[in-house]
Design a protein around this motif. Structure first.
Motif, mmCIF file in Angstrom:
data_model
loop_
_atom_site.group_PDB
_atom_site.id
_atom_site.type_symbol
_atom_site.label_atom_id
_atom_site.label_comp_id
_atom_site.label_asym_id
_atom_site.label_seq_id
_atom_site.Cartn_x
_atom_site.Cartn_y
_atom_site.Cartn_z
ATOM 1 N N CYS A 85 0.902 -1.249 -0.178
ATOM 2 C CA CYS A 85 0.141 -0.019 -0.112
ATOM 3 C C CYS A 85 0.887 1.354 0.031
ATOM 4 O O CYS A 85 1.884 1.266 0.527
ATOM 5 N N GLY B 34 0.121 5.956 0.100
ATOM 6 C CA GLY B 34 -0.734 7.034 -0.049
ATOM 7 C C GLY B 34 -0.373 8.082 -0.886
ATOM 8 O O GLY B 34 0.455 8.134 -1.607
ATOM 9 N N THR C 105 -3.856 3.761 -0.873
ATOM 10 C CA THR C 105 -4.663 4.098 0.322
ATOM 11 C C THR C 105 -4.048 5.452 0.860
ATOM 12 O O THR C 105 -3.356 5.570 1.776
ATOM 13 N N VAL C 106 -4.679 6.556 0.478
ATOM 14 C CA VAL C 106 -5.528 6.460 -0.746
ATOM 15 C C VAL C 106 -5.470 7.407 -1.923
ATOM 16 O O VAL C 106 -4.239 8.438 -1.729
ATOM 17 N N GLY D 232 -8.013 2.111 -3.156
ATOM 18 C CA GLY D 232 -8.569 2.896 -2.037
ATOM 19 C C GLY D 232 -8.562 4.278 -2.255
ATOM 20 O O GLY D 232 -7.701 5.064 -2.824
ATOM 21 N N GLY E 249 -11.540 5.122 1.918
ATOM 22 C CA GLY E 249 -10.855 5.574 3.141
ATOM 23 C C GLY E 249 -11.660 6.402 4.019
ATOM 24 O O GLY E 249 -12.131 7.600 3.335
ATOM 25 N N ALA F 271 -11.163 1.229 3.880
ATOM 26 C CA ALA F 271 -9.734 1.154 4.098
ATOM 27 C C ALA F 271 -9.549 2.287 5.250
ATOM 28 O O ALA F 271 -9.211 3.369 4.744
ATOM 29 N N SER G 173 -5.810 0.732 9.092
ATOM 30 C CA SER G 173 -4.017 0.857 8.819
ATOM 31 C C SER G 173 -3.882 1.927 10.197
ATOM 32 O O SER G 173 -4.678 2.339 11.061
ATOM 33 N N HIS H 206 -3.292 -2.662 7.080
ATOM 34 C CA HIS H 206 -2.093 -1.838 6.548
ATOM 35 C C HIS H 206 -1.132 -1.276 7.546
ATOM 36 O O HIS H 206 -1.701 -0.374 8.292
#
Length: 291
Positions: free
Chosen positions: A29, A31, A60-61, A90, A153, A171, A206, A269
């Motif tokens: 994952c 972001g 994510t995300v 995500g 998310g 998520a 997460s 996560h």
């Protein structure tokens, strides 16, 4: 991926990707931020698709309002092709107005309704529908029929309920690892998906983590939060750092993961607070017990 850490380069990112892909992790994952020095998310997606063979790739995300939805659908479909159908998307509205301003996006679009409208366009593109008068529809077609699965998310129940009609799961993020609060949010998702007539939602959460002995892990989390949460006065970050995320030994992390498994979490996560590859290797030893 340690994308919010400083001084990243190709070899470090590739080493992390290959280490995660070797197992026993279920997903890899990363972001999205704009006004930060992290790698651009969709460019990184292409590299991760090439560097890995097994693990699912999860954004994510990614924030649809920061992108043209047709171009975003094309980019994500390309990532799905390059990864052989291993992409999960995500998406969220994001937490920083400065990211919207950096790309000329209207901060007023930072809403679930605006995000859902872009999701509808993306799904039409992935379905092969012509949404303009072009000779051909926008491609390439994703490997996964209908496009990669979407996860929302979220931190709150209102967001979860609003996404039940188009997302396949959540998520989320937990700051304090409170199992009761997390299970309450999962119950909201279970109920919302049932009311919408959908299958059971994929339940992911997460948290930031640091593995080690003594005070070093908590100090690592603290340093990371000061760097990442640079829009918050440092005294507030100092106050939240002692109880934010996980900082402890491998055995303590195992106990935390067992707790999340006990409330029906499908995935956790783990968000790195260091680019030290030793952190992911130590996490792998713990995660192997859940594989």
């Amino acid at each position: 991926m340690p994308v919010m850490e400083p001084d990243l380069d190709r070899e470090m990112l590739k080493s992390w990707a290959k280490t995660v892909d070797e197992g026993p992790f279920s997903s890899l994952c990363w972001g999205e931020r704009i006004a930060f020095d992290n790698p651009e998310s969709l460019t990184l997606l292409g590299a991760l698709g090439a560097w890995t063979e097994r693990v699912r790739l999860v954004t994510t995300v990614v924030i649809p309002q920061l992108h043209d939805p047709v171009m975003l659908a094309k980019q994500l479909a390309t990532g799905d092709v390059l990864s052989g159908g291993r992409l999960t998307v995500g998406i969220g509205v994001g937490g920083r107005h400065e990211d919207y301003q950096a790309v000329g996006a209207d901060p007023a679009t930072q809403t679930m309704r605006q995000m859902a409208e872009r999701v509808e366009i993306m799904k039409r593109v992935w379905a092969g529908e012509k949404i303009t008068d072009s000779t051909l529809p926008v491609g390439p077609p994703p490997v996964q029929p209908g496009g990669p699965p979407l996860q929302v998310g979220t931190l709150g129940p209102k967001t979860v309920r609003s996404a039940a009609s188009w997302a396949e799961g959540i998520a989320g993020t937990t700051l304090d690892l409170d199992l009761d609060k997390q299970n309450d949010l999962f119950d909201v998702a279970r109920d919302a998906w049932r009311v919408a007539g959908n299958d059971e939602p994929h339940l992911a959460t997460s948290f930031w983590f640091a593995i080690g002995d003594g005070d070093a892990p908590r100090e690592q989390v603290h340093r990371h939060l000061l760097r990442y949460m640079n829009w918050i006065p440092s005294e507030f970050v100092d106050a939240m750092a002692p109880t934010t995320g996980f900082a402890g030994t491998a055995e303590e992390l195992r106990a935390v993961l067992e707790g999340f498994a006990g409330i029906g979490t499908d995935e956790v996560h783990l968000i790195p607070t260091s680019s030290d590859i030793g952190q992911v290797r130590r996490a792998a030893e713990v995660v192997a017990d859940f594989a």
